[in-house]
Scaffold this motif. Structure first.
Motif, PDB file in Angstrom:
ATOM      1  N   GLU A 275       0.831  -1.211   0.000  1.00 40.69           N
ATOM      2  CA  GLU A 275       0.000   0.000   0.000  1.00 40.69           C
ATOM      3  C   GLU A 275       0.860   1.253   0.000  1.00 40.69           C
ATOM      4  OE1 GLU A 275      -3.634   2.078   2.545  1.00 40.69           O
ATOM      5  OE2 GLU A 275      -2.956   0.043   3.044  1.00 40.69           O
ATOM      6  N   PHE A 278       2.112   1.711  -3.573  1.00 41.60           N
ATOM      7  CA  PHE A 278       1.050   2.111  -4.492  1.00 41.60           C
ATOM      8  C   PHE A 278       0.583   3.540  -4.218  1.00 41.60           C
ATOM      9  CE2 PHE A 278      -0.229  -2.655  -4.487  1.00 41.60           C
ATOM     10  CZ  PHE A 278       0.880  -2.950  -5.268  1.00 41.60           C
ATOM     11  N   THR A 279       0.610   3.960  -2.955  1.00 36.71           N
ATOM     12  CA  THR A 279       0.239   5.334  -2.612  1.00 36.71           C
ATOM     13  C   THR A 279       1.258   6.321  -3.157  1.00 36.71           C
ATOM     14  OG1 THR A 279      -0.875   4.585  -0.594  1.00 36.71           O
ATOM     15  CG2 THR A 279      -0.245   6.914  -0.697  1.00 36.71           C
ATOM     16  N   ARG A 280       2.530   5.947  -3.023  1.00 41.95           N
ATOM     17  CA  ARG A 280       3.600   6.831  -3.502  1.00 41.95           C
ATOM     18  C   ARG A 280       3.568   6.962  -5.025  1.00 41.95           C
ATOM     19  NH1 ARG A 280       8.890   5.110  -4.180  1.00 41.95           N
ATOM     20  NH2 ARG A 280       8.453   3.318  -2.828  1.00 41.95           N
ATOM     21  N   THR A 281       3.363   5.859  -5.711  1.00 37.76           N
ATOM     22  CA  THR A 281       3.361   5.912  -7.179  1.00 37.76           C
ATOM     23  C   THR A 281       2.100   6.588  -7.707  1.00 37.76           C
ATOM     24  OG1 THR A 281       2.441   3.663  -7.246  1.00 37.76           O
ATOM     25  CG2 THR A 281       4.829   3.890  -7.413  1.00 37.76           C
ATOM     26  N   ARG A 282       1.008   6.493  -6.976  1.00 38.28           N
ATOM     27  CA  ARG A 282      -0.212   7.194  -7.375  1.00 38.28           C
ATOM     28  C   ARG A 282       0.016   8.697  -7.362  1.00 38.28           C
ATOM     29  NH1 ARG A 282      -5.987   7.009  -4.109  1.00 38.28           N
ATOM     30  NH2 ARG A 282      -7.321   7.735  -5.811  1.00 38.28           N
ATOM     31  N   ALA A 283       0.762   9.173  -6.378  1.00 39.73           N
ATOM     32  CA  ALA A 283       1.061  10.607  -6.286  1.00 39.73           C
ATOM     33  C   ALA A 283       1.899  11.071  -7.470  1.00 39.73           C
ATOM     34  CB  ALA A 283       1.786  10.900  -4.974  1.00 39.73           C
ATOM     35  N   ARG A 285       1.711   9.874 -10.500  1.00 41.09           N
ATOM     36  CA  ARG A 285       0.767  10.011 -11.616  1.00 41.09           C
ATOM     37  C   ARG A 285       0.028  11.343 -11.546  1.00 41.09           C
ATOM     38  NH1 ARG A 285      -0.679   9.116 -16.804  1.00 41.09           N
ATOM     39  NH2 ARG A 285      -2.945   9.226 -17.032  1.00 41.09           N
ATOM     40  N   ARG A 286      -0.395  11.711 -10.349  1.00 34.44           N
ATOM     41  CA  ARG A 286      -1.091  12.994 -10.201  1.00 34.44           C
ATOM     42  C   ARG A 286      -0.178  14.169 -10.559  1.00 34.44           C
ATOM     43  NH1 ARG A 286      -4.133  11.580  -4.463  1.00 34.44           N
ATOM     44  NH2 ARG A 286      -5.912  10.467  -5.363  1.00 34.44           N
TER      45      ARG A 286
END
Length: 294
Positions: A275, A278-283, A285-286
């Motif tokens: 998690e 995935f949280t770090r990589t989602r940021a 993308r943003r």
């Protein structure tokens, strides 16, 4: 722009990038009076003239002598031979640039063939699709995308700024980088993702036949994105990996280590680690979306 930056642009290699530059010149009159095409394929030259995107098209490299901006847009594996061929025909005062995805090899292969009085300014527009050929280009390809210029130590400052103005006129944002730094950055942002895409699609094609058909039939969005990337020009990407091998091998090693750590987390049920990643990589993308690069 009240008057064209260049009298004539000669584009050597009329694929996606070359034909898109030609369409920019046609759409934005301040860039150049006209464009000429030089391509080793007579079929490509004929198609360019059918499309009406160049004033002339020829297999004769001597046509570069008529231009004050020459853009090399062939696969970079051809650059060593290409430099020797076009060098004698370049007119004094001409700006010579390229669109290759590796810059140190371009400096190595083209630099020795640049005559005195010709301004050599390597470049790389960070734009593209999986399509190729003169029909694939479009004028908005470079809009809001980065174009990285990698001047060599003796590059003329006025020539660098004039070329930057040309790319801005195509819609690009400009960044200056040292060639080696460019190659390290692109190894992670472009070259490794393409290598991963080719590998994943290659793995799918090696599956047993009944599984392969289901992979194609039930492709989810992630796999479809990989197939789009893996549909890119194989010759161009072969040359990129061979000419940026040190940087690519370095990031492959880093990626392999990270993949091993991820494999371990899955095996041992370490949900918090997954998690967190995935949280770090989602940021990230943003951030890319906020930068208007997606």
């Amino acid at each position: 722009m009240t008057s064209p930056l260049f009298t004539r642009v000669a584009i050597v290699g009329f694929g996606l990038i070359g034909s898109s530059i030609a369409r920019c010149v046609a759409e934005y009159p301040g860039l150049a009076k006209d464009v000429v095409c030089i391509d080793r394929s007579q079929t490509v030259c004929d198609r360019v003239m059918e499309l009406g995107i160049a004033a002339a098209a020829s297999t004769d490299p001597a046509l570069v002598a008529t231009a004050d901006l020459v853009v090399l847009a062939t696969p970079i594996g051809a650059f060593a031979d290409l430099g020797a061929i076009i060098g004698p025909h370049l007119a004094p005062g001409t700006i010579l640039t390229d669109v290759g995805s590796v810059k140190q090899s371009v400096v190595r292969d083209i630099g020795p063939h640049v005559p005195d009085g010709v301004h050599f300014v390597p470049g790389h527009p960070l734009a593209g699709t999986e399509h190729s050929g003169p029909d694939a280009g479009f004028a908005s390809l470079f809009k809001d995308r980065w174009c990285i210029l990698t001047p060599v130590p003796d590059s003329d400052a006025a020539a660098v700024e004039k070329l930057a103005a040309f790319w801005r006129g195509c819609g690009s944002q400009i960044e200056l980088m040292e060639p080696g730094h460019h190659d390290r950055v692109l190894a992670i942002t472009s070259h490794l993702p393409h290598l991963i895409a080719y590998t994943i699609v290659g793995t799918a094609t090696d599956l047993e036949e009944h599984l392969k058909s289901e992979v194609i039939r039930f492709s989810a969005s992630g796999f479809r994105d990989f197939t789009r990337i893996a549909a890119s020009d194989p010759v161009m990407w072969r040359d990129i990996f061979l000419n940026n091998r040190e940087a690519v091998l370095e990031v492959i090693q880093r990626f392999t280590e990270d993949l091993t750590a991820l494999q371990r987390a899955i095996r041992w049920g370490e949900g918090e680690k997954l998690e967190e990643l995935f949280t770090r990589t989602r940021a990230i993308r943003r951030s890319i979306i906020d930068a208007k690069q997606a």
